[in-house]
Design a protein around this motif. Structure first.
Motif, mmCIF file in Angstrom:
data_model
loop_
_atom_site.group_PDB
_atom_site.id
_atom_site.type_symbol
_atom_site.label_atom_id
_atom_site.label_comp_id
_atom_site.label_asym_id
_atom_site.label_seq_id
_atom_site.Cartn_x
_atom_site.Cartn_y
_atom_site.Cartn_z
ATOM 1 N N PHE A 16 35.498 39.555 36.425
ATOM 2 C CA PHE A 16 36.408 38.898 35.073
ATOM 3 C C PHE A 16 37.572 39.520 34.889
ATOM 4 O O PHE A 16 37.478 40.766 34.514
ATOM 5 C CB PHE A 16 35.239 38.983 33.853
ATOM 6 C CG PHE A 16 35.908 38.387 32.645
ATOM 7 C CD1 PHE A 16 36.110 37.046 32.595
ATOM 8 C CD2 PHE A 16 36.306 38.999 31.553
ATOM 9 C CE1 PHE A 16 36.828 36.357 31.425
ATOM 10 C CE2 PHE A 16 37.184 38.777 30.500
ATOM 11 C CZ PHE A 16 37.062 37.186 30.406
ATOM 12 N N ALA A 17 38.707 38.930 34.614
ATOM 13 C CA ALA A 17 40.018 39.486 34.506
ATOM 14 C C ALA A 17 40.369 39.235 32.968
ATOM 15 O O ALA A 17 40.544 37.992 32.629
ATOM 16 C CB ALA A 17 41.092 38.690 35.024
ATOM 17 N N ALA A 18 40.359 40.213 32.060
ATOM 18 C CA ALA A 18 40.538 40.118 30.487
ATOM 19 C C ALA A 18 42.247 40.074 30.548
ATOM 20 O O ALA A 18 42.647 39.280 29.560
ATOM 21 C CB ALA A 18 40.143 41.217 29.909
ATOM 22 N N ALA A 19 42.824 40.550 31.504
ATOM 23 C CA ALA A 19 44.238 40.412 31.384
ATOM 24 C C ALA A 19 44.618 40.254 32.904
ATOM 25 O O ALA A 19 44.167 40.711 33.797
ATOM 26 C CB ALA A 19 45.006 41.560 31.112
ATOM 27 N N ASP A 20 45.452 39.206 33.319
ATOM 28 C CA ASP A 20 45.553 38.716 34.580
ATOM 29 C C ASP A 20 47.062 38.452 34.895
ATOM 30 O O ASP A 20 47.696 37.493 34.580
ATOM 31 C CB ASP A 20 44.994 37.442 34.814
ATOM 32 C CG ASP A 20 44.508 36.917 36.139
ATOM 33 O OD1 ASP A 20 45.155 37.572 36.941
ATOM 34 O OD2 ASP A 20 44.183 35.811 36.287
ATOM 35 N N GLN A 21 47.453 39.728 35.482
ATOM 36 C CA GLN A 21 49.071 39.727 36.200
ATOM 37 C C GLN A 21 49.888 39.477 35.053
ATOM 38 O O GLN A 21 50.792 38.495 35.305
ATOM 39 C CB GLN A 21 48.913 38.592 37.246
ATOM 40 C CG GLN A 21 48.402 38.824 38.414
ATOM 41 C CD GLN A 21 49.149 39.835 39.054
ATOM 42 O OE1 GLN A 21 50.205 40.134 39.196
ATOM 43 N NE2 GLN A 21 48.165 40.525 40.255
#
Ligand SMILES: Nc1ncnc2c1ncn2[C@@H]1O[C@H](COP(=O)(O)OP(=O)(O)OP(=O)(O)O)[C@@H](O)[C@H]1O
Ligand SMILES: [Mg+2]
Length: 320
Positions: A16-21
């Motif tokens: 799971f990406a809590a902050a993505d790029q």
């Protein structure tokens, strides 16, 4: 000069990406607000910038220096969280002195800095009180004084006014803005209060599911949202069909309301008084709904009344 720069910052918990790029550049002295629904990654981003947490990938720069792997202490950042987290057994003055002690500043110099910071937040005279002897708004001012007393390069505020009632929150918004301007400190504020974001910030960053949706000046994002999510998140959005098959958004303040026969026919469903404004929820003849906001001038249309609406094509912004 860019004071805070995020390059492709990603924080994963498992898959799971809590902050993505996330990319972001904040200039010296700028006030940027991060806005997004619960769980969109706002606190995650602040904690990565503060150094309380490490990104899975990407780089973080402060004042041009790569701090991706620097400790929180090395970053000279003032922090305020929603829960004021004051030390209950210390006086107001001792609370504000605390970060100076951590930085090995003591004696008369520390005392002057702490008293100046308390003056800045208009708490001079209350130095000897304990946090429990203060109102919520006063406690939040102590937290602010404690965050700025050591002259941080950057101020990170995570819903600092969230626990306060509406009136107090509005007062403190003004004070916060003045404090930020006086100090000229680069500030990132997290809120999920759209009005707070629109009124305080030089620019806003809208997040959804860890991804940036738009970074823009408040009016720009409000009137020219990058997509449907931003349009709906930043207030009431009327969606209308455009000649080319796309959809456009027009804000309630940009819809003209007139008597019957002067535009698209509509029926008043609900009239909501907002003090200086009235907001009408209308149904068009094809049953589509339109929301209109007009200044309240003493009389209002009643539910069931026939009216008409129109808008300028220049006030319709295409969205995807
Ligand atoms: N330590 C962790 N382990 C696993 N998942 C986490 C962890 N910390 C945060 N998350 C998840 O990451 C997502 C983003 O969390 P974050 O706290 O950044 O949201 P937020 O935008 O600040 O929300 P809120 O408005 O509710 O404060 C959430 O889905 C959260 O459950
Ligand atoms: Mg949060």
């Amino acid at each position: 000069m860019s004071d805070i720069r995020l390059e492709g910052v990603t924080k994963r918990y498992g898959t799971f990406a809590a902050a993505d790029q996330v990319d972001l550049s904040v200039t010296q002295g700028e006030f940027v607000t991060i806005l997004g629904p619960s769980g969109s990654g706002k606190t995650t981003l602040l904690s990565l910038i503060a150094g309380l947490n490490r990104p899975t990938s990407g780089r973080i720069f402060i004042g041009g220096r790569d701090v991706t792997n620097a400790t929180a202490q090395e970053r000279n950042i003032g922090l305020v969280f929603q829960s004021y987290a004051l030390f209950p057994h210390m006086s107001v003055l001792e609370n504000v002195l605390f970060p100076l002690g951590v930085r090995k500043i003591g004696g008369a110099e520390a005392d002057k800095l702490a008293r100046d910071a308390l003056k800045l937040v208009r708490l001079d005279g209350l130095e000897a009180r304990r946090p429990s002897q203060l109102s919520g708004g006063q406690q939040q001012r102590v937290a602010l004084a404690r965050a700025v007393v050591f002259k941080p390069d950057i101020l990170l505020l995570d819903e600092p006014l969230g626990a306060l009632d509406r009136k107090l929150r509005e007062e403190l918004q003004v004070e916060l803005k003045q404090l930020q301007r006086t100090l000229g400190v680069t500030t990132l504020l997290v809120t999920h209060d759209q009005e707070e974001a629109l009124s305080l910030s030089d620019r806003i960053m809208v997040l959804d599911k860890g991804r940036t949706q738009q970074v823009a000046a408040p009016t720009e994002a409000y009137l020219r949202p990058a997509n449907r999510f931003v349009a709906e998140f930043l207030g009431i959005a009327n969606f209308v069909d455009l000649p080319d098959g796309r959809q456009g958004v027009v804000r309630p303040e940009r819809v003209r309301l007139a008597g019957e026969g002067q535009g698209k026919a509509a029926r008043v469903i609900e009239a909501i008084y907002l003090g200086q404004m009235v907001r009408y929820h209308l149904a068009l003849d094809d049953n589509r709904s339109v929301v209109v906001a007009v200044p309240f001038l003493g009389t209002a249309h009643a539910p069931g009344e026939r009216v008409s609406v129109s808008w300028e094509s220049a006030d319709v912004w295409p969205v995807t």
